[in-house]
Each structure stands twice: as structure tokens, then as C-alpha cells.
Design an enzyme around this catalytic site. Sequence first.
Site, short mmCIF file in Angstrom:
data_model
loop_
_atom_site.label_atom_id
_atom_site.label_comp_id
_atom_site.label_asym_id
_atom_site.label_seq_id
_atom_site.Cartn_x
_atom_site.Cartn_y
_atom_site.Cartn_z
N GLU A 161 0.97 -1.11 -0.17
CA GLU A 161 0.00 0.03 0.20
C GLU A 161 0.75 1.45 -0.04
O GLU A 161 0.65 2.14 0.79
CB GLU A 161 -0.97 -0.01 1.05
CG GLU A 161 -2.02 -1.04 1.15
CD GLU A 161 -3.06 -1.35 2.30
OE1 GLU A 161 -2.98 -0.39 3.27
OE2 GLU A 161 -4.13 -1.67 2.21
N GLU B 97 -6.58 -7.75 -1.11
CA GLU B 97 -6.87 -7.76 0.12
C GLU B 97 -8.61 -7.73 0.15
O GLU B 97 -8.81 -6.86 -0.52
CB GLU B 97 -6.35 -6.78 1.08
CG GLU B 97 -4.84 -7.06 1.29
CD GLU B 97 -4.06 -5.70 2.15
OE1 GLU B 97 -5.05 -5.19 3.01
OE2 GLU B 97 -2.88 -5.76 2.40
#
Lengths: 680, 680, 680
Positions: A155, A318
Site C-alpha cells: 500500500e 486484500e
Amino acid sequence: MEQMKYNLEKRFLHGGDYNPDQWLDYPEVLQKDLALMDKAKANTFSLGIFAWSTLEPEEGVFHFEWLDKMIDDIAQNGGNVILATPSGARPAWMSQKYPEVLRTNGQREKMRHGGRHNHCFSSPIYREKVARINRKLAERYHDHPALLMWHISNEYSGECHCDLCQENFRQWVKRKYQTLDAVNQAWWGPFWSHTITDWSQIESPSPIGEMQVHGLNLDWRRFVTDQTIDFYEHEIKDIRSLSPNVPITTNFMADTYDLIPFQSLDYGKFAQHVDIISWDCYPAWHNDWETTADLASKVGFINDQYRSLKQQPFLIMESTPSGVNWHDVNKTKRPGMHMLSSMQFLAHGSDSNLYFQWRKSRGSSEKFHGAVVDHDNDENNRVFKDVAEVGNALEHIKEIKGKNKEAKVAIVYDWDNNWALNDAQGFGLQSKRYPQTLQEHYRYFWQNDIAVDVITPTQDFSTYDLVIVPMLYLITEDTMTKLQDYTKNGGTLVATYLTGYVNETDLAYLNGWPQALQDLFGIAVKETDALYPKQSNKLAFAGASFEVQDYCSILDNHDAEVLATYEEDFYAQSPSVTKHPFGAGTAYYIGARTKADFLGVFYDQIIGTLGLANPWVKQGHPAVSVQQRGSNHYFVMNFSEESQEICVASEGIDLIKKESTMQEIQLAPYEVKVIRTTDV
Amino acid sequence: MEQMKYNLEKRFLHGGDYNPDQWLDYPEVLQKDLALMDKAKANTFSLGIFAWSTLEPEEGVFHFEWLDKMIDDIAQNGGNVILATPSGARPAWMSQKYPEVLRTNGQREKMRHGGRHNHCFSSPIYREKVARINRKLAERYHDHPALLMWHISNEYSGECHCDLCQENFRQWVKRKYQTLDAVNQAWWGPFWSHTITDWSQIESPSPIGEMQVHGLNLDWRRFVTDQTIDFYEHEIKDIRSLSPNVPITTNFMADTYDLIPFQSLDYGKFAQHVDIISWDCYPAWHNDWETTADLASKVGFINDQYRSLKQQPFLIMESTPSGVNWHDVNKTKRPGMHMLSSMQFLAHGSDSNLYFQWRKSRGSSEKFHGAVVDHDNDENNRVFKDVAEVGNALEHIKEIKGKNKEAKVAIVYDWDNNWALNDAQGFGLQSKRYPQTLQEHYRYFWQNDIAVDVITPTQDFSTYDLVIVPMLYLITEDTMTKLQDYTKNGGTLVATYLTGYVNETDLAYLNGWPQALQDLFGIAVKETDALYPKQSNKLAFAGASFEVQDYCSILDNHDAEVLATYEEDFYAQSPSVTKHPFGAGTAYYIGARTKADFLGVFYDQIIGTLGLANPWVKQGHPAVSVQQRGSNHYFVMNFSEESQEICVASEGIDLIKKESTMQEIQLAPYEVKVIRTTDV
Amino acid sequence: MEQMKYNLEKRFLHGGDYNPDQWLDYPEVLQKDLALMDKAKANTFSLGIFAWSTLEPEEGVFHFEWLDKMIDDIAQNGGNVILATPSGARPAWMSQKYPEVLRTNGQREKMRHGGRHNHCFSSPIYREKVARINRKLAERYHDHPALLMWHISNEYSGECHCDLCQENFRQWVKRKYQTLDAVNQAWWGPFWSHTITDWSQIESPSPIGEMQVHGLNLDWRRFVTDQTIDFYEHEIKDIRSLSPNVPITTNFMADTYDLIPFQSLDYGKFAQHVDIISWDCYPAWHNDWETTADLASKVGFINDQYRSLKQQPFLIMESTPSGVNWHDVNKTKRPGMHMLSSMQFLAHGSDSNLYFQWRKSRGSSEKFHGAVVDHDNDENNRVFKDVAEVGNALEHIKEIKGKNKEAKVAIVYDWDNNWALNDAQGFGLQSKRYPQTLQEHYRYFWQNDIAVDVITPTQDFSTYDLVIVPMLYLITEDTMTKLQDYTKNGGTLVATYLTGYVNETDLAYLNGWPQALQDLFGIAVKETDALYPKQSNKLAFAGASFEVQDYCSILDNHDAEVLATYEEDFYAQSPSVTKHPFGAGTAYYIGARTKADFLGVFYDQIIGTLGLANPWVKQGHPAVSVQQRGSNHYFVMNFSEESQEICVASEGIDLIKKESTMQEIQLAPYEVKVIRTTDV
Ligand SMILES: [Zn+2]
Ligand SMILES: [Zn+2]
Ligand SMILES: [Zn+2]
């Protein structure tokens, strides 16, 4: 991607982030995990995302044995590994010994060790440390048969304002503009005496310094994207050369509860650098401010957008099998929602359903984030059974894996435009809502089961029958030409208020609304009225009256057809929505911020004219989403709490339940059917 | 406390903070004060709380003469003195000469001189300066006949993140855990690569550093309490040895308008170090968001809690005779409220009603804080007369001084749990409301005139018939054993949702809800549903339906009796409230956040079963609070704006008004009667 | 001002800020501007406000040629120039080379280069640089025939906490108080041990240091005003000596959307230092929270206040012909509003209507701020035509230029009082609303077309028939004497709740409400009840009942006539509004925060008694404002969206439309008439 290892896998990826490094003192747990993976039909695990302190507990001292065993165990279990580089969080010893690796924030405070993702993207030392650990990982595992993909860092986000980054920013500006004169031109230097007379005077924006030079702000955000990509490219250098056939990705994000595109990085650019898009998706299902269908439409939007970035299947890297830990209320999924929401990912082009995370942490801030295996270790709890059911379903529908989606409609989203527009002082400071506005247009198509791509202005428009470009406040000359060409060649174009104000460096266009847009739309925008929250106006359109809010363009009509006029205020009776033939195509302009009611009638007409209605859906329902993947696979999803019925063009087989389906399809609340039609 | 000087006083303390050091240039004012003290029947004054710059205007130059005279004057007036150590605010010369005495905040900014309470608890220099002035005070006044008590510093609070404190924190962690391995275990080190490899890597939490390691956060808060106590112990060292028979206290606080227990320090620990609890109580009477009775119940809660800390009478060290200066609206007390609210303190076990402050400041931020003597110097104003009336009443009821309260019901509050729960990422981030939930349970008993102790998990449970333990998210193995033992031996236990998640270091319990709790309650908690603010569920209980919010535990029933079931959502019909015999006792579990309506019916049943109803109150009223102190003294208090009537078991004498009372007691709005029953 | 150059101009100033330095690379734009100025009848331009980086691109290297040409061009066009000193924003090279010129904020952070207005007022280097560029400008242009006025810096504001400023503050305190004893007396030193024992311990207030010493806070704000004026005086030194006949001004501001007086600087003091007041006025016309008339009343208030500062005509230095860029919603003016709002400035005494700005910036944060010439360069757009229409009108009414306004009513506003009251801990922390309360009193007179001056306590009261002094919490002995003298000599005085609490250094008055006020009003204020937002009380007055909020004074009546009494709470029946003869005059006291309904009835009586009704307005309308300027010129302005009719005493000529007017005057929505009556 064609020859890459990932594509040889004939199954959807199911599994997720796995952090065995948290459990090395609990061997019975690790053993149990292998058994549970089997039961959940979980086949793919992301390893090592935050394992740096375990991999290199002291500088230069490496421990890979635990990871060797883990990968071998997973392989033996029939699973694959997505191997992460650990740069997302570094060991404490590194921050302590080399403080330069820590970020400096916009207030020019040196951040301390803690959290994650807070390293300087410029630091030579950090780059050196990252390169070394990455190389060691690549050397050790590049030919491991279980290695499916590389997961670079985690991320990527944030920015650093340290001296190293300031210097890199100056070099970036210099490369872009070459001369200080050009910088001062682009950034409108003399404004407030802000002319720069030496490169060293350039600094990143700061709340205790400069925030008003919008050209600087915009270039800083571009630099942050470029510097992040540069860091990423540095990360993958050795990995690529050591494992050329293993695809590389990094996990993207969306922003806020509202599920809008990630704001801080230009994923349109970043997408060019990854082999496959992957992202982390966390909708707030079952919330108390919107319907399930409204939220599902937003989820659809982001999935379609990230799929469109490379126009190929993507991965959900995710997601949660239950709730998260950072929403205001961390609600678990009601029965049926896990299957439904998992299938929605696939319906929009995902080749995976991966979770954060496999097993719940025992301590610290994420210990209550939803996970496949709970602290209770129990395979009989609701979440584990939901996951196992999805695992099962994925096997039943694996023939869909890798199939593309086709769309004849595109909505254009531009990160540069979003940044510039949010910065813009003027109009309504709180009411810009650019990404949300795109999502409102998108919702029409989602409700009507019409596939949509969400693309950037630099992507190809020519394959679409309909291109929708809302609020393109920052528009380059190139984009104007592209829009003209697209329309000229027969395309149908829809634009809106707040389009066409500034150029690539955020300088206002002079001499009126750009001539290219005037030619294209047959109008000129003279003013933009901004409305206070309690104010509204009305449009007369198609025999009815529609409320509008926030923005009303006031137009000069040159030679367009007026589709709607305002009903109130000093510009009552003047045109608000227009249609203009341009070459072989047509350009529509929607001058005001309309609501779903107007968009419904407006797009009904266009869809009718262009014949874009979904041919398979004879009678749909706004809360039932039908998404096609490949030529004869349909996902039929009921995003409502009531039973629904729709009617389709052909019979088929529900691959999950292995039963045939009729043209009338009944769906229980939250039910999903994955249908292969039999007429193909 | 038995042999201590304070206990020899046969009167309630009445008076308060007195700052003559602000008025040394106004001798006529000081003279006037003595006369007014007499008139108000004020007998006790806290001196010197902020007098350091007057006591030691230059380093090492001391001026005590003014204080000598003040103490002598008060003594001659028949009064006593509570003598403060002046560490609550230091002179400017000290901050200037020794910057180390100033705090560093969490952002790692060095605070500057100003305000108060902002000294570093670790600074050796500050400790040396404090020790010197304290010793001088003790040497000079330890045997003064007027010296009643020591008042150490003022409202200890806050924390310091300077290097000295960091080092002390590291030592604290080392003492606790011995090895880095143990630290990493307790703090779940590998999470986000947070393994610590050297003690020097440990740092206090910081918004520009680490906030996500919840074990660290929890230990930091424990350290802050311990370090504050350590500083306090340093302060009292010489004082104790020089005046062994003079009790020592420091003034505690409550938090927020909501009047919840003080959040930053574990008073459960601190209480072990003071001879007598004292605290500062500032309810927002007559506000516009709750009834007077609802607020009175919260005031009762905190008084009962702080009384329970040492299970002996306590002191109100500060309160206001009118309004304060820091509420959003600083409303004065309506007629009757001063008497009523003063008596409430005594009703719950206070041996004093002391004010902040005797005389209003003339300048700076507290010049409009309520005080006994206003700027007008007028003994005829409403406040002064109210105070004098209380002074009078206190003399009439002095026989009650020192009497204890007896309670058969305990509610358990735990500071550790509060910290851990507030930190917890998960559930509803805004809806935890742990202390408020305790107060909602407490309110039932307050409305029904049943005495309650509010204790910590380390206190003795065995003397209670009913122990209520809401939301004990952090629960130690010891506490589980204690709860089992308590119940096994015949106790009645009530627990709720959000109980039993983490252990002493904030690590989640593995393998399901702790077995000890499963055994005790006959159930297992499987999930906790978190509800959005606009969502609710319902319980079917005792033939009626009750709304629940925020949290619903989903339970497996092993062998409990199901008292209530859910009515909605996917867990409809499943158990929500259960009852389980355990040994000689009974354990109840309330699975959802109920409201007062449910708690009323639920506790009515338990109170009925256990025979805990107040035997003296035959017919009460929810807004009339009856509190017993000693065997035959009752405070009967009408916390409403209407006249009320209640009926009691015996006649008596209203000690204030010196008139006899019947079994029917009429109370005017805000009226209070202090009754000695005649049947004893 | 009498002999000054500005007064020789026989026309209203029309034009505004012009920043050609942003357009030097666009010669065609500069050429076009001259033609457009002509068309808009724009005659005056403020030049060079942010031109420092163009004037002095390198230290000591000056470029004036472009400015020479610009001034010459404007002169040739028949226009005038208001020449600015460029200190409002400095070049980057200066901040880089001399960091001392940058401000330090209250948190003691060194600000970085950026924005504007953020220089240290103390820095010797900044003063030297400013003096040099100012002198060069004065030398070069002092005798240019087009030079009409000097515009010193821009919107002075803000404060600096650097070491240089700390030292200047200490010197300021020393000059004021002479001894530390006096400082400690004034600041109530011993409170919280804050006695100062060395001058060096004095520091400016800081959120990370001292904020609670209210005397310090107040003196710091006074110092900031004085230091700003000192800087201003430094700026004008050479300018004054080189061009003694050119008036000097600096542009003042108002604060917030609510349009209250500027909060940070005491303009009452600053006004003594400028030759003519000028200010920048940006009302949020057409907003969604108030009527147009309500907003117009506030605009009237500030204009009257700034006019009253010197009791002579003033200038609007900046205003917008359309919208701004910093309101939440930046709405353009509806048709008619530009003429109406422009004329309102003149109606209240402005001799100009100048705009920010002539031409919209192309880049950075102000590129969408309203301007006369838009990016489209188009003289046919709505804004340009509105401006040209105003330009035309100004020529038609130029006979009004320089005429004064006469008022028999004054409202007293005091910056010191505002600061002290806002700081005050006590009463209602959020409900002070001192300037807003003045505006509510003012509105009565605005609605009734009665001229009002808004003056400071140091100005002359003796010329007024009615003086209104709301909420004078901080009141000096001198002001009390002045109020007594004014009333004694026949004046009518109105005061309110929250009057008379503290003296010049924010110390509470001792021994009750000041005797001078007791004598004057015939009452004593005993308490001030503060009400929560949802609470209210009622007054019985003139046979009706009026709701009051926020504050209720509780009074002892000595010998006043009670006009109104409270109806509720424990002080029901007690006096709330009183009237007291004092000498030849009368003193009224309004004890509670009333609403417009009460003020209407109350002031109707007073206006009737004093004969202050506007004699020219026979039948007015609350939304139609009539303002007189000179003996026979009237502005009649309809601040409503409906047509209105009023009736006046005489016929006249509408100077703008050049048509005669009757005694009945019809006004279209937003219409304004500027009437010269024919009976004079
Ligand atoms: Zn950096
Ligand atoms: Zn410290
Ligand atoms: Zn300074």
C-alpha cells in the site's frame, strides 16, 4: 503478462495475507494453519509483508529458514506463494541507526519510528537496505515452484519532505521545465511576488510555508507519484532480472468510506509499471447511510476502474471475510454477503479473492480485523465456513479465470484533474465531489447492467460507443483534440459543468472557454453559478422538471440543440443541457449538477439511441447487478434484502449450485448465481 | 488513619482553597476574610497550593512570614489548615534557569513556562527543588496545632516525554519484563515488523511516531501512573518523617462534563499511597441536556467510587458554591441546590465540603470561578448566604462525621480495561462508553436507594451479595479465578457483552472465549455484532420487548438458562441474556447493550431474589435519593424541580431543621433532610 | 486631509487593484487593459501591491521601467494611481538569505517562505529592505501627476513570536509599567505562581506555554497593534517627507462571513495614523442563511464604523464585482446587486468603489476571485457590463463626493473590550458574541433609516443624542466618567448586561459593581445568570412578553424606574430593564440578551422621545435602506427580492437615471435611487 507464471495457474486465487512470522513461537498454530488452508480451499498466500524484523533482526544478519519452511509447507499443501518485499515497515534498528530513513512531514517535523509506510522514498540508505533484502529474497526463492507472484512493499502511500526529497523535487522540476522562466510561467510566479530566482528556492508545499501556488501543489503531487514509482522501480530491479517470468504487482487502495479512487497517487501512471493490478477493497457493508445496492455500485466502480487501468483481469489482494478494524463501526457480514461480495469482485474482472488476513493477529492494532481464522482457531465459526464455501465455489467456476470484460461505455477519471480541482479556490469549496459525481453517473449503468470502463484521459477512447467526461476542469490541449477526434469519428460524448478551465499546469485558459470545446459542443460556457447547500434550481427536460444543485453553467448557445433549460433565477429559460453533432458523432453537455432522476431519463435516451442496453437482460432490477465476463458467463447478484426476480435472454447453468437456470431467475436476498449460458 | 490528627477533629471540614498570597498587597482584604470565615462557619483552609513564587521568589530565598501569620490567624479564628506543597506550579525563575523541569509533549515539543502542572516528573532538579521547599514547610509547620493535613501538589495529571522520562520508562519496562523476548511477546513484536532488539529502541507513544502497538500504549499509561506516584512518594518523604501523625492526601479529579472517572491515572493504584482520598467535584447542575436526577446519579457514582477506593470516608477537597469558569455555560446554582449538592457529598461518605475557592481571584483565568467571597466582598449575596447556611447545617449534623457506608452491591471499574478498550481497534470506535455504561447500571441502584460500592478488580469481592462487571474486555487470569471463587461461594455475578477478550498485556485470548468464563457462565461468546448508530435489535425478555444498541454478543449456550433472546437479524431467536448456577452462586450474562428499561426489570428480579431492597425505604421515588451513613442516619434528597413524597420505615429527626420527621416525608423541590431515626 | 491631493479630485474613485507585473509577458493583454479601463470608466488603479519580486528581482537590482510605463499609460488614459509599497509579500531571495524576516508562530515554529503577510514586524533587516524599496518608489514617483495616494503594504495582520519580537514586547511592557511590581499587580502575578522576577521572563502567549494570564494576553494584543503601527510608521517615514501632499492609507479588513470588525488589530488606534481610512469589503451576498437586508445591515454597520473612525469619508479599497474565491460557496452577484451594493458603500460615506481586482490572475489561488476583466477578456460579459454601468453612475453622482454624514446616534465598540471579553473564562464561553450584539442593536436604526456612528470609547460622545454601549465588560475609570458626563449633560445612554466587570488591565473591580455605574443607572448588578442554549427566560415589558437568552443580569434597584421584569426562574418579578434620570439625561440598562422584537419596541419609545426619526422618510420599509449624505442627497436602496414602495418628504431627481422622483418611490427588486431633493 502472456507468458508469465501466474497465467499458467488454472484457478482463481483464494487465500490472502499470511503472517506466520507473528506465530513462530506457536508451532501448533502453524501446523493447524496448514490443515485449515486445505479445508478452506485456500491456495495462495502473501508472505513476508511485514517480516523484515524477522528476516533481518540485526543489520546484515539474515534468517530465512522459517520462510523456507513456510513456502515449502504451502507448496506441499498444493498452494502458491505471493512473496512480498518487506519495505512496508522497517526494523527499529534501522530507524535508530539511520534516521534519514524516516520521513519528514509537511510541517517539517522529523517523524519517529512507528506505524509503517513512513520511510523516505529518497533516502539512499533505505534504498540500499531495501535492494539488499529484496535481492536476497529473489536469489533464494526466484525458482521456487510455489512462487506465483511478487508483492512489492505494501500500500505505497504518503510523502516525505526531507532535504533529500526536496532536492529530488528540485531536480524533477528542473527536468520538467528546464528554465526558471518556464517554472515562473507555469506557476504564475509574480502572483504574490512568488517569482523564483534560484532553483534552491523551490520547496514542497507546507502548512507553515507555501500552500497557495497551485501549480507547485500540482507538480508536487505529480512528483510524489513519480518518486513513489521510482522507488518501486528500484525495488523490482534485481527481482525482475532474477525472476523474469514471475509477475510483479503492488497492492493499490481506494479512499474513504465513500470508496472513491485513491487520492494521493496517480494510479493511471503507476499501472504502467506493474504486471498486474491488485488492490485492497474494504466496503462498509450493512452501514446505516446507504442501501446495499448503492454501496455495491461504488464497489463496482472502483473494480471497473482498476480493471480498466490495464484492460485486463486484476486481483483483489486484500478484502475481509467479515469486518475490518478501522471503520467507525466494524460490522461483520450478514449471512450470504461474503459469497455475494466475493463474487462481485470476480464479476468485474478479478482473478482472485484474497483476504487480509489468513489468521487474526494476537496483539496490537489489527487484532480484531476480520480474518479467515479467528483467535478461536475454530473451523466451525461462521466466517470460516463462509470462506470455505467461497473456496468451494471458486473451484466450480474456475473456467472463468482470466476472461476479460467488454465495455462500450467509458467514464473518464483523471488524477491530475482531481488534484487541481480540489485545490481550486472558487466555486463551492466543499461541493466539488469529483469522484463522487463520476460514481453517480456510473450508477445508472450499474443499475441497468451495462458494462463500463473507467479510464484516464490518456487511454484509448476509440473503442467506445459512449464516453462520459464529467467535470474535466483541468484539460490539456491533447485531451481536447482527443475528444474532438473521438466524436468526429462517430463517438457519443457527454461532458458536464466545470469542464475546461485550466491547462496542464493549472493556468486558466484565456480568451473564453477553449475554442476546441466551443466547436465540439456548439456552445460557450459564460459563467458557473455556485449554489449554497440550501439553494437549488430546476431544469425543464423531456416534459418534466428536475432539481439541480451546487453548480449551474450559464451558456451561450452557438449551434447546439437545447435539450433542457433552467427554470429559475436570472438565467431562467437559458440552456442547461445541449446536444451537438460533431463530425459523425454527437457531443452532449450537461450544464448543472443533476440528480439520479435526470440522469435516468437522459441516459435512457442515449442508451436507446446507441442500442447499448444489455441484450441478455430482458427485465432487470436496479438492485440486481448482472455482469458478464467472457462471452457466455454471467454473474447475477441480488444486492438487496428482498427476494428479486429478473428475466434474461437464455437459460443456463448455475455453476456454483450446479443446477440449470431458466429465463426467469429468482434470487433470494443477497443471492448470487454464476451462470454459463447454454446457447453458446 | 486511626491515630491520625484528622480523625480527632469532631466536625465536618468546611472551607476550602485560600490563596492569600494573591492579596498580600490588600491587608484590608485579608482582615475581612477572617471575619467572613467566622460568619460562614468555615473551619478549614487549604493554603499555599500555588504559592511557590511567593514562598521562594528567588532561588534559595524563602519568605514564610506571611504564611506564618496566615496560619496563626486561622488558628486563632478556630480554624484548621490543610497545607499544600507548591509543586503544582513553579516560579518562572526555575523554568528559566533549569529548562529540564519543563515537560516535553507527545509530539516531542518542549513546552514553555506557563499554565501549571506541566513539570517533568523525572527531572532530578525539579525533584530536588520540590524536596527542599517541602522539607522547609514540614520543618516549619509540622507541629503547628492548626495543621490538619497535607495537600500534596494539586490535581496531578499529564505526562512528559522528555529524554529523562524515556529513560525511566525503559527502566520500568525492563523491570517488568526482564528480557526483550518477553517485551516482544507481550507487545506482539513482529506485527508490522515492530520487534525490538535493543532496550534503547523503546519510546513512548507519539502521534509522530508509534501509536499502534497497543501493549506499549497500555504499559506507557501504567508507567505514567507509577511515575506520578513515584513523584508523589518523593514529595512526601520528609513530610512523613517530620509529621508522622498528619494525614497526607492529594486531590483527585473526575473527567469531562459527563463526570466519569479520571482517565489518565489509575486511582486504584494511587489510592494505596494516600492516607485519605480527596477529590474535586464540579457537576454542571441545571444544564440543558439531562435531568437533575440523572446528573445526581453520576455524582453519586464517582463519590461512591472514590469512597470505595479505600472503603472509608473521603473528602471533597474542591467544589464550587456557585458555578465554575470552564464549562461551556457557567451557570450558578439555583436556590436550594447548594445545600442539596453539599449534603449529597456527605451522604456518599465525604467528611468535608471544601470549596475552590474561598475568595475570587482578581485577575487571570479564574477570576470568575465561583467562590465563597465574591469581588463584592459582600456577605449578603446569595452565594455567601448559601455557604453560611451549609456551614450551619454541618455543625448540626456533625455526629455523622467519620461514619462509614455499607454496601452489598459492587460495580467493578478497571483503569487498565478502560485504557485497553478505548485503544481497541474494532467493534464500534465511538461507541465503547465503558465508564458511561457502568454509570447506567449504577443508576438503577441510585434510583432505588440501594447502596453501591464501585471497586477495582483487585479489591475484595467476598463481602458483596451482588457484583456487576460490565465490559471487562481486558481480564486477567487472576480476575477470572476471583470471579469464579466469588460466585462459587454463593455470590451473584452480572457480566455483559465485550467481556473477556484480552489478557494483562492486551493480547487476545486464544482458542475461543476463555474456558474459565465458559464454565462460569455456561455459554461461549462466538461473535460480537457491532451496530451502527441508527441500527438496533430487540430482546424478548420477561414477556416484553426491549431495544438494544451498539453491541450484541452472539452466544453458544452450553448449559445456561436463557432469560432473553434476540428478535431480529440473522441471530434472531438466539440467546442474549443468560443465567447460570455456579457452585453456590449464580452468574448472569447480558449479551447486548440494553437501556434503562431492561435494566430496571432485570435488576428488579435480582434485587427481589437477593432481598437487597432498601428496608428503610417503603415507597421511594426515582428522583429522590436516600443514602444511609452509619446505622441510623439517612440523607433524603429531592433531585427534582417538583415536590415529592416518599414513605420510610421509621420516624426521626431532621438534624438540620431540628424538627421531627414522619414516615411520610414531603420534600420541596431540591429539598434535603438529614434524618436520625428514632428507633435505634 | 484638507490640502491633500486626493481632495482635489472631483470624482469618485473607480477601478481597483491592478497587477500588470503578472502580465509583462503578455503585452497584448496590457494594451487591452487600457482600452477596457476607458470602457468601464475606471479611473484609479492600485499598483505594485505584490510587485516586489518584479521591482527587485535580485537584492539591490531594481526594475522600475515597467512601472514607469504603466503609470504613464494610466495617466495618459486620464487615470490616477494609488501606489503600493510592496511589503505585503517579499521575494523568495530575501527569505532565503535573511531567515530573520520570516515569522515565528505562537507554537514557536519558524514559518517558511510562502503565502504573504508573514514577515516579522521587528526584523531590522526587513525594515531596512522595506525602507529602501519604499524610498526608491517615493523618489521616483512622488511628483508624478497621476500619483493620487499611497497604499502602504496590504491588509496588515498577524503576529510574530520570534526573539526580536519578544524583546520588543518586553521593552513595550517596561515602558508601560516601569516596574516589575507594577506588572505583577496588573497581571495578577501570584495567581498560579506566575509572579515575574525578571523582565526576561516575559514571553508572548503560546499554546505550548502561557495562555491563562489574561492581563498578558491583553497587553500582547495591544503590543501587536502598536508594533504593527510602528512598522507602518517606519514604512511611511521617507514617503511622507518626499510627498507631503499625497495622502497615505493602508487597507483595513472586516472579519469572517459574519462581517464583524477586524479582530486582531485595534483600528481605533491605527486610524490616528492614516490620512484616510480605506478597507476591503466582501459580503456573502445571496447566501442561504440570512436575508439580503440582514446582511446589508451588517455591511452598513462596518462602513459606518470605519467612517466614524475618522469622522470623514473613507474609501472602499477592495470589493468584488462578482464573487470571491474564499467563501464556502463563491456565488456571483445577481443582476442589480452590483449597482446596489456599490451604491451602499457610497451611501455610508465611501468616496470610492475599487475592486480586487481589475484582471483575474491566470494562476495560483486567486485565479477565480471575481475581477472586472475575466479570463475571457470580454467586455460583453455580465460582470464587465455591471462595472461599466457603475462607472457611468459614479460620474452622474460625482457631486456627492467628499460629503459627510451626520448622525445623532452612536454605538460604542471597543477592541480592548472585545479581546478581554473573548478571553474571559466564565459566563457562556461560546455565547459572548460582542460584535454581533452591537450589530443587532444597529439593525434597528438601519431598518428605520436613522444614521448611526460606531465609535470607540475614546471618541467624543457629546455630539450625540443617544449613545448605546452594549456589553462594555472592560471599562476604564475614564470611560465611566465620560458616560456620566455625557448623560449629566442631557444625553441618553443605553447599556446592557455584561457591563462593568474589569478595569484597563483586566482586573475585576472590587467591592461590587462600580459605584460610578451604580450612580449612573440607579441600580447595582448582583449576578449574571448564564443560560444554556436551550434555556430562556422572558421579560414583561410594555404589556407584552419577550424571550431572552444567554444572559440575565440580576439587579438591585436603588432608584431606577423598572421598565421590565423577568417572568421566570428564581429571579422572576425582579427588574430586568431600568431607566434612570441622571443630571439632564437618562440612563437605560437592558439586563438580558433580548431579541429584535424587544429592541424594536424599546428603541421605538426612545426614538419617539428624542425625536430622532428620519424626517425625510414618511413611510419606510425595513428592507429599504435610506441613507443621507450631505444636506440633500439620499440613497434609497431596496435590499429585497420584491418590489417595494416608500414615501418620503420631498420630490427630487434620481441622479443616475436622470429622472424626477415623487414622494412615493417605487423600487424594483435590488433597485437603488440616488436622489437630490429639489426643495433645497
Ligand atoms: Zn525524504
Ligand atoms: Zn520528563
Ligand atoms: Zn518577529
